[in-house]
Structures are given as structure tokens and as C-alpha cells.
Write a protein that holds these residues in place. Structure first.
Motif, short mmCIF file in Angstrom:
data_model
loop_
_atom_site.label_atom_id
_atom_site.label_comp_id
_atom_site.label_asym_id
_atom_site.label_seq_id
_atom_site.Cartn_x
_atom_site.Cartn_y
_atom_site.Cartn_z
N SER A 101 0.77 -1.33 -0.04
CA SER A 101 0.01 0.07 -0.04
C SER A 101 0.84 1.27 0.16
O SER A 101 2.06 1.06 0.41
CB SER A 101 -0.84 0.08 1.10
N VAL A 102 0.26 2.27 -0.48
CA VAL A 102 0.99 3.46 -0.40
C VAL A 102 0.00 4.56 0.28
O VAL A 102 -1.11 4.86 -0.33
CB VAL A 102 1.32 4.16 -1.76
N ARG A 103 0.32 5.14 1.39
CA ARG A 103 -0.47 6.14 2.14
C ARG A 103 -0.22 7.51 1.92
O ARG A 103 1.08 7.91 1.53
CB ARG A 103 -0.57 6.08 3.67
N VAL A 104 -1.13 8.47 1.30
CA VAL A 104 -0.75 9.66 0.87
C VAL A 104 -1.48 10.80 1.68
O VAL A 104 -2.52 10.59 2.14
CB VAL A 104 -1.20 9.94 -0.65
N GLU A 105 -0.66 11.50 2.59
CA GLU A 105 -1.24 12.66 3.35
C GLU A 105 -0.87 14.00 2.88
O GLU A 105 0.19 14.21 2.81
CB GLU A 105 -0.64 12.25 4.79
N SER A 106 -1.56 15.00 2.83
CA SER A 106 -1.43 16.14 2.62
C SER A 106 -2.54 17.05 2.81
O SER A 106 -3.93 17.18 2.24
CB SER A 106 -1.07 16.48 0.85
N GLY A 107 -2.42 18.05 3.99
CA GLY A 107 -3.51 18.87 4.29
C GLY A 107 -4.55 17.97 4.87
O GLY A 107 -4.47 17.11 5.75
N THR A 114 -4.04 0.83 -2.57
CA THR A 114 -3.70 -0.67 -2.53
C THR A 114 -3.60 -1.41 -3.77
O THR A 114 -3.16 -2.37 -4.07
CB THR A 114 -4.70 -1.36 -1.81
N GLU A 115 -3.78 -0.71 -4.86
CA GLU A 115 -3.78 -1.11 -6.06
C GLU A 115 -3.49 -0.10 -7.28
O GLU A 115 -4.58 1.06 -7.38
CB GLU A 115 -4.98 -1.97 -6.58
N LYS A 135 3.19 13.73 2.28
CA LYS A 135 4.05 12.49 2.85
C LYS A 135 3.36 11.42 2.42
O LYS A 135 2.24 11.00 2.31
CB LYS A 135 3.64 12.73 4.52
N LEU A 136 4.46 10.51 2.26
CA LEU A 136 4.10 9.11 1.70
C LEU A 136 4.52 8.21 2.58
O LEU A 136 5.43 8.05 3.05
CB LEU A 136 4.91 8.98 0.38
N THR A 137 3.90 7.09 2.87
CA THR A 137 4.07 5.96 3.69
C THR A 137 3.89 4.65 2.81
O THR A 137 2.84 4.30 2.73
CB THR A 137 3.29 5.75 5.02
N VAL A 138 4.83 4.05 2.39
CA VAL A 138 4.92 2.85 1.82
C VAL A 138 5.13 1.77 2.63
O VAL A 138 5.89 1.51 3.43
CB VAL A 138 5.83 2.90 0.45
N THR A 139 4.32 0.60 2.47
CA THR A 139 4.07 -0.49 3.06
C THR A 139 4.47 -1.56 2.13
O THR A 139 3.76 -1.85 0.98
CB THR A 139 2.89 -0.97 3.94
N THR A 140 5.65 -2.49 2.41
CA THR A 140 5.97 -3.63 1.61
C THR A 140 5.98 -5.00 2.26
O THR A 140 5.64 -4.90 3.58
CB THR A 140 7.34 -3.43 0.95
N ASN A 141 6.40 -6.13 1.65
CA ASN A 141 6.23 -7.39 2.43
C ASN A 141 7.63 -7.69 3.08
O ASN A 141 7.66 -8.86 3.50
CB ASN A 141 6.08 -8.42 1.51
N ARG A 142 8.58 -6.48 3.21
CA ARG A 142 10.01 -6.86 3.84
C ARG A 142 10.36 -5.86 4.76
O ARG A 142 9.74 -4.56 4.44
CB ARG A 142 10.89 -7.42 2.84
#
Length: 219
Positions: A101-107, A114-115, A135-142
Motif C-alpha cells: 500500500s501507499v498512504r498519501v497525506e497532504s493537508g 492498495t492497487e 507525505k508518503l508511507t509505503v508498506t512492503t512485504n519486507r
């Protein structure tokens, strides 16, 4: 890159009363082949630089949705127009790297993707105010991947939080228009083990910088 090949798939749907389709989905495939080059830092200043080359084979996928419209003020009658676009998913051959997933935060914006191949309606695409910080928060499998952020001609390493997440911030920019950012997950062995293959997954995400509430033009 030594070779680039593109191919297209067309799917028509939503026929009108005379059997003409009003919707078309185009899937764009791009296949790249070449080498992924790594230049390790020499142990001594006088040592010659060596280049480690790993085979690169990437498969890019993007989708575009078109709608056939009739414009009353247009003497040409019907036209196909872009209604929505997806992001781009880039996968290396035999990849084990994965972006969850990639979480995107701005204001006030806080959205988790998720896709990348889902459609972004052009009026509902990610929208940042000019001058905003993203701000980006990326979740990976490792927890030992190497995450890179690409945007506006820049490349930077994202911070590893040690829990399969990686973060970075970037300025959206102050010129209105369409942009993309990309996050690239490389396996640890891609960069730090000469014997392991190139192993990569990337998402490229479209967004728009706009000072007005709505925009209605083509990317």
C-alpha cells in the motif's frame, strides 16, 4: 535500456441503441530490457570504479478509460474522450518485491492506495494545493527493502521505519498541472549482493496541482 516494446489491448462496452460502444478501456503494456547498473563506492580513492551489471526486464502496465460523447457545438459530432486513468504498475521478471500500500497525506487529504491499476476519474484524481507538502508511507512485504521516491526529475531514498514501512515527504510544487510520483521497492539483494538478481516493483501515481476546486482538461 536496450529494447522497449509496447502493445495495446482494447475492450469496448456499454453499447448504445444502435450497437455502437460508448466506453473503451485501453490497457497499455510496455516491456523494457537492458541492464541495471550498480557502481559501488571504492574502498580507496585511488581504486578504479567497478560496475556491476544485472539483467533488467521490466513489465509496465497502465489502463485508460475512454467515453464516446456527442458535443452539440461540434460539427464533427461524436468524439472519444479520456474519462479516467490508472496509475502504472512496473514489475521486474520473477520479482519477489511487493508494494502492499501507499498512504498519501497532504493537508486534509489522507488516502491509502492498495492497487495502482484502479481508475482515477479525472475529476477525482489526487489533488494537491500549490505549495503543499506531501507525505508518503509505503508498506512492503519486507523490512529490509530499499525504497526510492521519484518525482519531478528527483530521486531520493525513503526512510526505513523497521516495520515494513518507509516514509518520505516532498513538495507538490507551485505550478498548476498534471504530475506523477513513483515509489520503487528494490530487494536488499538487488543493491547489496552481487550474485542476486535485479528484483523490483514500482507504482507510478498521477496527481494534479490545482488552486481551483475543479479542473476539466486532459492530462
Amino acid at each position: 535500456t536496450t529494447d522497449v516494446r509496447r502493445s495495446y489491448e482494447f475492450a469496448f462496452a456499454d453499447s448504445d441503441s444502435v450497437g455502437h460502444p460508448t466506453t473503451a478501456i485501453i490497457t497499455v503494456h510496455k516491456r523494457l530490457s537492458g541492464t541495471f547498473n550498480i557502481v559501488p563506492e571504492p574502498e580507496n580513492e585511488d581504486d578504479p570504479r567497478t560496475v556491476i551489471r544485472k539483467e533488467l526486464r521490466d513489465h509496465w502496465v497502465r489502463r485508460v478509460k475512454l467515453r464516446r460523447i456527442v458535443r452539440l457545438d461540434d460539427t464533427h459530432g461524436e468524439r472519444w474522450r479520456v474519462a479516467a486513468v490508472s496509475g502504472v504498475k512496473v514489475t521486474s521478471r520473477d520479482a519477489t518485491s511487493e508494494i502492499v500500500s501507499v498512504r498519501v497525506e497532504s493537508g486534509d487529504l489522507d488516502v491509502t492506495l492498495t492497487e495502482p491499476l484502479v481508475f482515477f476519474n479525472l475529476r477525482r484524481i489526487l489533488r494537491f494545493s500549490d505549495g503543499a507538502e506531501v507525505k508518503l508511507t509505503v508498506t512492503t512485504n519486507r523490512s529490509d527493502d530499499v525504497l526510492l521516491l521519484y518525482r519531478s526529475g528527483h530521486r531520493e531514498k525513503m526512510a526505513n521505519n523497521g516495520d515494513n514501512t518507509y516514509t518520505a515527504t516532498f513538495p507538490a510544487g507551485d505550478l498548476e498541472g498534471w504530475r506523477h510520483f513513483a515509489v520503487n521497492a528494490l530487494s536488499h539483494g538487488t543493491l547489496y549482493d552481487d550474485e542476486l538478481p535485479y528484483d523490483s516493483k514500482a507504482w507510478i501515481v498521477p496527481y494534479v496541482i490545482a488552486s481551483m476546486p475543479e479542473v476539466d482538461y486532459l492530462p
